[in-house]
Design a protein around this motif. Structure first.
Motif, PDB file in Angstrom:
ATOM      1  N   THR A  17       5.960 -23.122 -30.931  1.00  0.00           N
ATOM      2  CA  THR A  17       5.594 -24.263 -30.073  1.00  0.00           C
ATOM      3  C   THR A  17       6.450 -24.211 -28.807  1.00  0.00           C
ATOM      4  OG1 THR A  17       7.035 -25.666 -31.447  1.00  0.00           O
ATOM      5  CG2 THR A  17       4.669 -25.756 -31.886  1.00  0.00           C
ATOM      6  N   ARG A  18       7.651 -24.784 -28.859  1.00  0.00           N
ATOM      7  CA  ARG A  18       8.529 -24.765 -27.689  1.00  0.00           C
ATOM      8  C   ARG A  18       9.152 -23.394 -27.453  1.00  0.00           C
ATOM      9  NH1 ARG A  18      12.916 -27.721 -28.306  1.00  0.00           N
ATOM     10  NH2 ARG A  18      13.284 -27.883 -26.073  1.00  0.00           N
ATOM     11  N   GLU A  20       8.253 -19.456 -27.640  1.00  0.00           N
ATOM     12  CA  GLU A  20       7.123 -18.535 -27.764  1.00  0.00           C
ATOM     13  C   GLU A  20       7.400 -17.477 -28.839  1.00  0.00           C
ATOM     14  OE1 GLU A  20       4.210 -18.686 -26.300  1.00  0.00           O
ATOM     15  OE2 GLU A  20       4.750 -20.495 -25.181  1.00  0.00           O
ATOM     16  N   ASP A  22       7.234 -14.217 -28.992  1.00  0.00           N
ATOM     17  CA  ASP A  22       8.031 -13.037 -28.656  1.00  0.00           C
ATOM     18  C   ASP A  22       9.508 -13.373 -28.560  1.00  0.00           C
ATOM     19  OD1 ASP A  22       7.681 -14.532 -26.357  1.00  0.00           O
ATOM     20  OD2 ASP A  22       7.438 -12.803 -25.037  1.00  0.00           O
ATOM     21  N   GLN A  23       9.824 -14.548 -28.034  1.00  0.00           N
ATOM     22  CA  GLN A  23      11.220 -14.966 -27.968  1.00  0.00           C
ATOM     23  C   GLN A  23      11.752 -15.266 -29.370  1.00  0.00           C
ATOM     24  OE1 GLN A  23      13.076 -14.679 -25.474  1.00  0.00           O
ATOM     25  NE2 GLN A  23      14.932 -15.774 -26.070  1.00  0.00           N
TER      26      GLN A  23
END
Length: 312
Positions: A17-18, A20, A22-23
């Motif tokens: 949600t907040r 992403e 990939d992060q």
């Protein structure tokens, strides 16, 4: 409390949600590479941030990461929760699933599907559900352990007396009892008797710690770093923390951080682990979880611990 050495737990509430995917993958990679073990999620994370209005995003991201990282399941342990996921989009708490036997079993099966695993290492009852007999909830959790679907079970945001009542019922039923507590806790404390502004949060109390010590229960703390308020001027502590004790504790915190060549956050996490508590730390960037893991190398001596106790 239990004899297992406290560990830093990665809180994954915002994954998908907040934060992403990939992060989130990068954070999970850094956590595992740094020797981190426990991932904390919930089937309702994070319905309030998801356009769908229901949870599941965090578990899906973890499941995708496990699939993309062969062997990762052998190195990490997964804790998830049931109770709060809305059954109707954008309708909470009215449609929260609750803790009936049917809801518990259905919630866990859906979690396993999203995570892509055949069991979780720890299943939490996310909050109380007094509309359901405690005997029913206890039995459902016990059945999941008996089946191997959950290896351990615990209670988040429950008062100590309900946890002990549930443990007594588990003994009567001959099923696995709750052996872990999850509550909100940090070095600085709210003013006494101040209502908790955040819905669903329950503060750790001396009674909870007394129960944990007496019964050998694990204790996990959430909001351990108070949303970055120890180190970020743009995130001041909530008004409920504005009292002389906070000022005294922060003064000692700066003194101890200087003595140990550590950051405020590292000292707070080290203090929690010194209490026998496993602190949950959320992260939106790789460096945040790397800094949290560095707290494992910080050692508070008895005199420093005593100074914090006197200040509080």
């Amino acid at each position: 409390m239990n004899n297992t050495a406290p560990q830093i737990v990665l809180g994954t509430m915002d994954f998908g949600t907040r934060v992403e995917p990939d992060q989130a993958f990068a954070i999970l990679d850094a956590f595992a590479a740094g020797g981190g073990v426990w991932l904390d999620t919930a089937n309702c994370y994070s319905f309030w941030s998801d356009p769908s209005g229901v949870g599941g995003a965090s578990e899906r991201v973890i499941g995708s990461w496990l699939k993309a990282r062969p062997g990762a399941r052998d190195t990490v342990r997964i804790a998830t929760k049931v109770r709060q996921n809305p059954l109707v989009a954008h309708s909470w708490p009215e449609s929260a699933e609750g803790l009936s036997a049917r809801a518990v079993h259905a919630g866990v099966e859906e979690s396993l599907t999203r995570l892509g695993v055949d069991h979780v290492d720890l299943l939490w009852a996310h909050a109380e559900d007094r509309a359901v007999p405690l005997e029913e909830t206890v039995g459902a959790f016990g059945e999941l352990v008996a089946k191997g679907t959950a290896l351990r079970v615990g209670a988040a945001n429950h008062p100590a007396w309900r946890v002990e009542r549930a443990r007594s019922l588990a003994r009567e039923q001959g099923v696995e009892p709750w052996t872990a507590l999850q509550l909100r806790h940090s070095l600085v404390q709210q003013r006494p008797l101040t209502p908790v502004a955040e819905g669903g949060h329950r503060m750790l109390t001396a009674e909870d710690l007394d129960l944990a010590h007496a019964e050998g229960l694990a204790v996990w703390s959430y909001s351990s770093l108070l949303w970055g308020s120890y180190v970020r001027p743009d995130k001041p502590l909530p008004q409920s923390y504005d009292h002389p004790g906070t000022t005294r504790v922060l003064t000692v915190l700066d003194e101890v951080a200087g003595e140990l060549s550590a950051t405020r956050n590292e000292v707070v996490l080290a203090w929690l682990m010194r209490q026998g508590i496993d602190p949950i730390v959320g992260a939106s960037r790789v460096e945040q979880i790397e800094q949290a893991l560095a707290a494992r190398r910080v050692r508070l001596d008895d005199e420093q611990v005593a100074r914090f106790a006197e200040a509080r």
